[in-house]
Scaffold this motif. Structure first.
Motif, PDB file in Angstrom:
ATOM      1  N   THR A   4       0.759  -1.235  -0.097  1.00  0.00           N
ATOM      2  CA  THR A   4       0.146   0.102  -0.078  1.00  0.00           C
ATOM      3  C   THR A   4       0.920   1.276  -0.150  1.00  0.00           C
ATOM      4  O   THR A   4       1.705   1.367   0.755  1.00  0.00           O
ATOM      5  CB  THR A   4      -0.891   0.021   1.260  1.00  0.00           C
ATOM      6  OG1 THR A   4      -1.849  -1.238   1.265  1.00  0.00           O
ATOM      7  CG2 THR A   4      -2.055   1.348   1.233  1.00  0.00           C
ATOM      8  N   ILE A   5       0.732   2.261  -0.997  1.00  0.00           N
ATOM      9  CA  ILE A   5       1.305   3.374  -0.798  1.00  0.00           C
ATOM     10  C   ILE A   5       0.361   4.377  -0.356  1.00  0.00           C
ATOM     11  O   ILE A   5      -0.697   4.748  -0.963  1.00  0.00           O
ATOM     12  CB  ILE A   5       1.758   3.700  -2.523  1.00  0.00           C
ATOM     13  CG1 ILE A   5       2.789   2.666  -3.243  1.00  0.00           C
ATOM     14  CG2 ILE A   5       2.632   5.091  -2.530  1.00  0.00           C
ATOM     15  CD1 ILE A   5       2.806   3.217  -4.513  1.00  0.00           C
ATOM     16  N   PHE A   6       0.680   5.354   0.536  1.00  0.00           N
ATOM     17  CA  PHE A   6       0.135   6.438   0.576  1.00  0.00           C
ATOM     18  C   PHE A   6       0.406   7.611  -0.166  1.00  0.00           C
ATOM     19  O   PHE A   6       1.911   8.001   0.030  1.00  0.00           O
ATOM     20  CB  PHE A   6       0.345   6.775   2.061  1.00  0.00           C
ATOM     21  CG  PHE A   6      -0.259   5.530   3.048  1.00  0.00           C
ATOM     22  CD1 PHE A   6      -1.848   5.814   3.477  1.00  0.00           C
ATOM     23  CD2 PHE A   6       0.526   4.699   3.470  1.00  0.00           C
ATOM     24  CE1 PHE A   6      -2.332   4.830   4.446  1.00  0.00           C
ATOM     25  CE2 PHE A   6      -0.071   3.555   4.100  1.00  0.00           C
ATOM     26  CZ  PHE A   6      -1.506   3.670   4.494  1.00  0.00           C
ATOM     27  N   HIS A   7      -0.150   8.145  -0.995  1.00  0.00           N
ATOM     28  CA  HIS A   7       0.089   9.071  -1.875  1.00  0.00           C
ATOM     29  C   HIS A   7      -0.514  10.265  -1.934  1.00  0.00           C
ATOM     30  O   HIS A   7      -1.729  10.461  -1.684  1.00  0.00           O
ATOM     31  CB  HIS A   7      -0.082   8.261  -3.276  1.00  0.00           C
ATOM     32  CG  HIS A   7      -0.100   9.033  -4.715  1.00  0.00           C
ATOM     33  ND1 HIS A   7       1.341   9.528  -4.988  1.00  0.00           N
ATOM     34  CD2 HIS A   7      -0.830   9.500  -5.367  1.00  0.00           C
ATOM     35  CE1 HIS A   7       1.184  10.275  -6.356  1.00  0.00           C
ATOM     36  NE2 HIS A   7      -0.168  10.272  -6.434  1.00  0.00           N
ATOM     37  N   ALA A   8       0.142  11.405  -2.409  1.00  0.00           N
ATOM     38  CA  ALA A   8      -0.346  12.775  -2.891  1.00  0.00           C
ATOM     39  C   ALA A   8       0.258  13.262  -4.109  1.00  0.00           C
ATOM     40  O   ALA A   8       1.455  12.914  -4.219  1.00  0.00           O
ATOM     41  CB  ALA A   8      -0.259  13.737  -1.782  1.00  0.00           C
ATOM     42  N   VAL A  53       4.577  12.441   3.111  1.00  0.00           N
ATOM     43  CA  VAL A  53       4.128  11.635   2.063  1.00  0.00           C
ATOM     44  C   VAL A  53       5.508  11.267   1.311  1.00  0.00           C
ATOM     45  O   VAL A  53       6.151  12.314   0.979  1.00  0.00           O
ATOM     46  CB  VAL A  53       3.055  12.221   1.093  1.00  0.00           C
ATOM     47  CG1 VAL A  53       2.884  11.050   0.008  1.00  0.00           C
ATOM     48  CG2 VAL A  53       1.999  12.282   2.083  1.00  0.00           C
ATOM     49  N   PRO A  54       5.929  10.068   1.002  1.00  0.00           N
ATOM     50  CA  PRO A  54       5.193   9.085   1.087  1.00  0.00           C
ATOM     51  C   PRO A  54       5.192   8.147   2.443  1.00  0.00           C
ATOM     52  O   PRO A  54       6.083   8.488   3.403  1.00  0.00           O
ATOM     53  CB  PRO A  54       5.539   8.011  -0.076  1.00  0.00           C
ATOM     54  CG  PRO A  54       7.127   8.291   0.231  1.00  0.00           C
ATOM     55  CD  PRO A  54       7.165   9.744   0.504  1.00  0.00           C
ATOM     56  N   ALA A  55       4.397   7.252   2.535  1.00  0.00           N
ATOM     57  CA  ALA A  55       4.581   5.918   3.315  1.00  0.00           C
ATOM     58  C   ALA A  55       4.008   4.749   2.727  1.00  0.00           C
ATOM     59  O   ALA A  55       3.236   4.974   1.753  1.00  0.00           O
ATOM     60  CB  ALA A  55       3.495   6.127   4.740  1.00  0.00           C
ATOM     61  N   ILE A  56       4.499   3.573   3.019  1.00  0.00           N
ATOM     62  CA  ILE A  56       4.067   2.393   2.701  1.00  0.00           C
ATOM     63  C   ILE A  56       3.727   1.365   3.752  1.00  0.00           C
ATOM     64  O   ILE A  56       4.351   1.592   5.053  1.00  0.00           O
ATOM     65  CB  ILE A  56       5.116   1.727   1.523  1.00  0.00           C
ATOM     66  CG1 ILE A  56       6.399   1.248   2.430  1.00  0.00           C
ATOM     67  CG2 ILE A  56       5.579   2.665   0.463  1.00  0.00           C
ATOM     68  CD1 ILE A  56       7.185   0.279   1.721  1.00  0.00           C
ATOM     69  N   LYS A  57       2.766   0.554   3.444  1.00  0.00           N
ATOM     70  CA  LYS A  57       2.771  -0.743   4.474  1.00  0.00           C
ATOM     71  C   LYS A  57       2.752  -1.899   3.469  1.00  0.00           C
ATOM     72  O   LYS A  57       2.250  -2.054   2.371  1.00  0.00           O
ATOM     73  CB  LYS A  57       1.370  -0.546   4.996  1.00  0.00           C
ATOM     74  CG  LYS A  57       1.115   0.525   6.114  1.00  0.00           C
ATOM     75  CD  LYS A  57      -0.130   0.348   6.816  1.00  0.00           C
ATOM     76  CE  LYS A  57      -0.332  -0.916   7.632  1.00  0.00           C
ATOM     77  NZ  LYS A  57      -1.579  -0.956   8.196  1.00  0.00           N
ATOM     78  N   ASP A  58       3.602  -2.765   3.854  1.00  0.00           N
ATOM     79  CA  ASP A  58       3.879  -4.169   3.237  1.00  0.00           C
ATOM     80  C   ASP A  58       3.777  -5.055   4.237  1.00  0.00           C
ATOM     81  O   ASP A  58       4.917  -5.425   5.048  1.00  0.00           O
ATOM     82  CB  ASP A  58       5.276  -4.191   2.523  1.00  0.00           C
ATOM     83  CG  ASP A  58       5.688  -5.428   2.072  1.00  0.00           C
ATOM     84  OD1 ASP A  58       4.580  -6.130   1.392  1.00  0.00           O
ATOM     85  OD2 ASP A  58       6.807  -5.728   1.665  1.00  0.00           O
ATOM     86  N   GLY A  59       2.645  -5.371   4.447  1.00  0.00           N
ATOM     87  CA  GLY A  59       2.333  -6.416   5.675  1.00  0.00           C
ATOM     88  C   GLY A  59       2.498  -6.008   7.045  1.00  0.00           C
ATOM     89  O   GLY A  59       1.774  -4.644   7.184  1.00  0.00           O
ATOM     90  N   ASP A  60       3.556  -6.151   7.652  1.00  0.00           N
ATOM     91  CA  ASP A  60       3.790  -5.460   8.971  1.00  0.00           C
ATOM     92  C   ASP A  60       4.662  -4.510   8.981  1.00  0.00           C
ATOM     93  O   ASP A  60       5.058  -3.725   9.797  1.00  0.00           O
ATOM     94  CB  ASP A  60       4.164  -6.723  10.189  1.00  0.00           C
ATOM     95  CG  ASP A  60       3.224  -7.477  10.672  1.00  0.00           C
ATOM     96  OD1 ASP A  60       1.989  -7.106  10.372  1.00  0.00           O
ATOM     97  OD2 ASP A  60       3.359  -8.725  10.931  1.00  0.00           O
ATOM     98  N   VAL A  61       5.386  -4.460   7.793  1.00  0.00           N
ATOM     99  CA  VAL A  61       6.339  -3.386   7.686  1.00  0.00           C
ATOM    100  C   VAL A  61       5.921  -1.901   7.175  1.00  0.00           C
ATOM    101  O   VAL A  61       5.020  -1.840   6.341  1.00  0.00           O
ATOM    102  CB  VAL A  61       6.988  -3.549   6.438  1.00  0.00           C
ATOM    103  CG1 VAL A  61       8.268  -2.552   5.952  1.00  0.00           C
ATOM    104  CG2 VAL A  61       8.085  -4.956   6.731  1.00  0.00           C
ATOM    105  N   ALA A  68      14.770   4.951   1.240  1.00  0.00           N
ATOM    106  CA  ALA A  68      14.972   3.730   2.045  1.00  0.00           C
ATOM    107  C   ALA A  68      13.812   2.657   1.301  1.00  0.00           C
ATOM    108  O   ALA A  68      14.012   1.534   1.333  1.00  0.00           O
ATOM    109  CB  ALA A  68      14.696   3.814   3.344  1.00  0.00           C
ATOM    110  N   ILE A  69      12.637   3.233   1.164  1.00  0.00           N
ATOM    111  CA  ILE A  69      11.579   2.632   0.288  1.00  0.00           C
ATOM    112  C   ILE A  69      11.870   1.833  -0.800  1.00  0.00           C
ATOM    113  O   ILE A  69      11.721   0.908  -1.045  1.00  0.00           O
ATOM    114  CB  ILE A  69      10.360   3.294   0.027  1.00  0.00           C
ATOM    115  CG1 ILE A  69       9.526   3.582   1.566  1.00  0.00           C
ATOM    116  CG2 ILE A  69       9.164   2.540  -0.518  1.00  0.00           C
ATOM    117  CD1 ILE A  69       8.582   4.776   1.527  1.00  0.00           C
TER     118      ILE A  69
END
Length: 205
Positions: A4-8, A53-61, A68-69
């Motif tokens: 999941t990407i949190f995007h603007a 922004v951004p943030a990502i969720k990859d499972g528990d990550v 870094a992403i």
């Protein structure tokens, strides 16, 4: 598992989305309401207290630093031609430009952005804008040097380093500072970057 990407629009989430498009990975795009002072509201603050922004969720990550992403995704979901391995002769150039796009350029591009476009007129400082533009020109000189005899910055192929640097060129383009400061080689490079389908998808909205 789908990332999941949190995007603007126009934010560094473009980098992450661009990489995922280039790698052909599925992702969910979660649009963050970009409200000054309260980006994403309370729900987004729970993901990242900085509300950047951004943030990502990859499972528990959960990750929030764009470079870094990029490194995480290329290693977690690679190997990929977008990230040369340590034994590749191009690896030092790749790492250098991957990080230069943020740690080397960001302060100057951000100051230029703030003191020519983002800040209210009465808060802009012409001296800071002039300094930032001069330093940005030096940064563009580093990019121009890296492109000598090459279409891309590392490995003679498109990599995540080009995504990192390309986003900074995009910010300069937004404020009308790319064409006046960039060399012909950089402008040709910009055309190659923005002709890619991955860029078109990532920057579409």
């Amino acid at each position: 598992m789908t990332i999941t990407i949190f995007h603007a629009p126009r934010t560094r989430s473009i980098r992450v989305r661009w990489l995922l498009e280039e790698m052909g990975l599925d992702y969910d795009l979660h649009r963050v309401e970009f409200t000054r002072g309260d980006v994403g509201g309370e729900d987004y603050r729970k993901i990242t207290p900085l509300q950047k922004v951004p943030a990502i969720k990859d499972g528990d990550v959960v990750m929030v630093e764009s470079i870094a992403i990029l490194q995480y995704i290329t290693r977690r979901y690679g190997p990929t031609e977008l990230a040369p391995m340590a034994e590749d002769a191009a690896y030092p150039d790749y790492l250098q430009y991957l990080h230069f796009g943020e740690s080397g350029m960001n302060i100057y591009v951000s100051m230029l952005l703030g003191h020519t476009a983002l800040l209210p007129e009465e808060q802009r400082v012409p001296g800071i804008a002039k300094w930032a533009e001069a330093e940005t020109r030096k940064c563009l000189g580093v990019i121009d040097h890296g492109l000598k005899g090459h279409d891309w910055l590392a490995a003679d192929r498109f990599t995540a380093a080009d995504i990192s640097v390309g986003y900074m060129l995009f910010l300069l383009k937004l404020i009308g500072k790319l064409e006046p400061t960039a060399t012909p080689a950089i402008m040709d490079y910009w055309e190659r970057l923005t002709a890619r389908e991955g860029w078109k998808a990532a920057a579409a909205d």
